[in-house]
Scaffold this motif. Sequence first.
Motif, PDB file in Angstrom:
ATOM      1  N   MET A  24     -10.442  94.940  -2.117  1.00  0.00           N
ATOM      2  CA  MET A  24     -11.796  94.574  -1.662  1.00  0.00           C
ATOM      3  C   MET A  24     -12.790  94.578  -2.817  1.00  0.00           C
ATOM      4  O   MET A  24     -13.644  93.699  -2.931  1.00  0.00           O
ATOM      5  N   SER A  25     -12.676  95.578  -3.704  1.00  0.00           N
ATOM      6  CA  SER A  25     -13.602  95.636  -4.838  1.00  0.00           C
ATOM      7  C   SER A  25     -13.475  94.370  -5.673  1.00  0.00           C
ATOM      8  O   SER A  25     -14.468  93.745  -6.069  1.00  0.00           O
ATOM      9  N   PHE A  26     -12.222  93.978  -5.938  1.00  0.00           N
ATOM     10  CA  PHE A  26     -12.011  92.837  -6.828  1.00  0.00           C
ATOM     11  C   PHE A  26     -12.176  91.494  -6.120  1.00  0.00           C
ATOM     12  O   PHE A  26     -12.445  90.478  -6.761  1.00  0.00           O
ATOM     13  N   ALA A  27     -12.052  91.484  -4.785  1.00  0.00           N
ATOM     14  CA  ALA A  27     -12.427  90.269  -4.053  1.00  0.00           C
ATOM     15  C   ALA A  27     -13.928  90.060  -4.238  1.00  0.00           C
ATOM     16  O   ALA A  27     -14.396  88.933  -4.451  1.00  0.00           O
ATOM     17  N   ASN A  28     -14.696  91.151  -4.196  1.00  0.00           N
ATOM     18  CA  ASN A  28     -16.141  91.057  -4.460  1.00  0.00           C
ATOM     19  C   ASN A  28     -16.398  90.527  -5.863  1.00  0.00           C
ATOM     20  O   ASN A  28     -17.281  89.691  -6.074  1.00  0.00           O
ATOM     21  N   GLN A  29     -15.643  91.015  -6.839  1.00  0.00           N
ATOM     22  CA  GLN A  29     -15.836  90.551  -8.222  1.00  0.00           C
ATOM     23  C   GLN A  29     -15.553  89.051  -8.327  1.00  0.00           C
ATOM     24  O   GLN A  29     -16.344  88.296  -8.929  1.00  0.00           O
ATOM     25  N   ALA A  30     -14.423  88.616  -7.754  1.00  0.00           N
ATOM     26  CA  ALA A  30     -14.029  87.204  -7.886  1.00  0.00           C
ATOM     27  C   ALA A  30     -15.041  86.295  -7.192  1.00  0.00           C
ATOM     28  O   ALA A  30     -15.478  85.279  -7.758  1.00  0.00           O
ATOM     29  N   LEU A  31     -15.434  86.667  -5.965  1.00  0.00           N
ATOM     30  CA  LEU A  31     -16.357  85.803  -5.220  1.00  0.00           C
ATOM     31  C   LEU A  31     -17.763  85.839  -5.824  1.00  0.00           C
ATOM     32  O   LEU A  31     -18.500  84.856  -5.770  1.00  0.00           O
ATOM     33  N   THR A  32     -18.126  86.977  -6.415  1.00  0.00           N
ATOM     34  CA  THR A  32     -19.442  87.054  -7.059  1.00  0.00           C
ATOM     35  C   THR A  32     -19.448  86.223  -8.343  1.00  0.00           C
ATOM     36  O   THR A  32     -20.449  85.559  -8.657  1.00  0.00           O
ATOM     37  N   ALA A  33     -18.346  86.223  -9.071  1.00  0.00           N
ATOM     38  CA  ALA A  33     -18.264  85.376 -10.270  1.00  0.00           C
ATOM     39  C   ALA A  33     -18.447  83.910  -9.872  1.00  0.00           C
ATOM     40  O   ALA A  33     -19.193  83.153 -10.514  1.00  0.00           O
ATOM     41  N   GLU A  34     -17.777  83.516  -8.784  1.00  0.00           N
ATOM     42  CA  GLU A  34     -17.920  82.138  -8.298  1.00  0.00           C
ATOM     43  C   GLU A  34     -19.381  81.863  -7.900  1.00  0.00           C
ATOM     44  O   GLU A  34     -19.952  80.835  -8.250  1.00  0.00           O
ATOM     45  N   TYR A  35     -19.968  82.833  -7.218  1.00  0.00           N
ATOM     46  CA  TYR A  35     -21.360  82.683  -6.744  1.00  0.00           C
ATOM     47  C   TYR A  35     -22.323  82.494  -7.914  1.00  0.00           C
ATOM     48  O   TYR A  35     -23.138  81.572  -7.910  1.00  0.00           O
TER      49      TYR A  35
END
Length: 418
Positions: free
Chosen positions: A354-365
């Motif tokens: 979950m932490s790194f899903a946040n990182q990946a999606l935030t990078a995209e954002y």
Amino acid sequence: MDYDVKDLALAPGGKARIEWAGLEMKVLESIRCRFEAERPLEGARIGACLHVTTETANLMATLKAGGAEVALCASNPLSTQDDVAASLVQDFEISVFAINGEDNDTYYSHIDSVLATRPQITMDDGADLVSTLHTKRKDQVGEVIAGTEETTTGVIRLKSMESNGVLLYPVVAVNNAFTKHYFDNRYGTGQSTIDGIIRATNLLLAGKRLVVFGYGWCGKGIALRARGMGANVMVVEVDPLRALEAAMDGLEVSTSMNAARVGDIFVTATGDTHLLRKEHFEVMKDRALMCNSGHFDVEIDIPALEGMSKNRRTVREFVEEFEMADGRRIYLLAEGRLVNLAAAEGHPASVMDMSFANQALTAEYVFNHTGDLERRVYDVPEEIDSEIARVKLETMGIEIDELTPEQEEYLRSWTIGT
Ligand code: ADE
């Protein structure tokens, strides 16, 4: 491709462990599949300063699948898993600059190597990348679109930069997403800290008095899991609300001086400095044991401990003995650095998912919002946070109810009372 890792021959073992962790990272896997198809990060240069673990490797692979060029260095000198670093270079063709046990100069030269790739997105765990960029490579700051920050300590540093007017680009506080700190900080730190203590010492926790400094999300997790192992948990807090919460969670709450006299095991998790210091070492019992789970190695005043002791020696891996003038022995784990990452493997993959899903999606954002954000610290957008919770539940095979139309209507109304 530039890199600096311990030994590329370690790669096969690292690859197998990266794949093992990936089995528990289904949210990240779903993002990786979409990224492969859509390539939302095409051409983005990402510089990451994270703990180099099997979980981080899965994040790096996801960013690369999205089209990013990634360079990675360690966010702590003792947390690098050398086999993972080797595999990232050999099997994933990712530039990694990290060697377990590196000294301070090497640690910072590795950060510099990542910054030399001229990142457009910085991904930090503790804000060392951001602070180095703002001090030693200020000329590059204009090239950065935004940053992300993984941990509480980093967010505190960034907020301080923001309020002092020195933060020169936007940063998203991934730590503050609910799907991050509710789980990673609490259950991740809780389990991995106990894991680190046990792997380092092989001590029985049952019946021991374990003192937790700090009752934030990390402290709560450590206390919860220590209690589950049969320890008598005592909490030291300065915040009245958190102290009250600890008391009503059924834990003993006391001052640091009282705790120092009675504790068997001390764990710091506050993000502040010198929680355990000279006056505490003076009254500790023979064979008291200390470790830290906060981001930096400043929570225990190690120079003071060293100054008071007549002898310092390693008694087993990750365990140092300090012999006091009066003969008492005090033990320190993992040089006062993050015990969960130094003596164990950090948080298990399922929470890092979950932490790194946040990182990946935030990078995209942030890449999609190039130029739209201001020079301040942002929260992760709510849609990202709740979508991660929804997908995580799905991957766990858990279904939940929805409100009926009548229930929704009831919540909207204010006229219906007694
Ligand atoms: N922080 C805490 N645990 C971690 C892990 N397993 N990987 C990367 N960062 C972490």
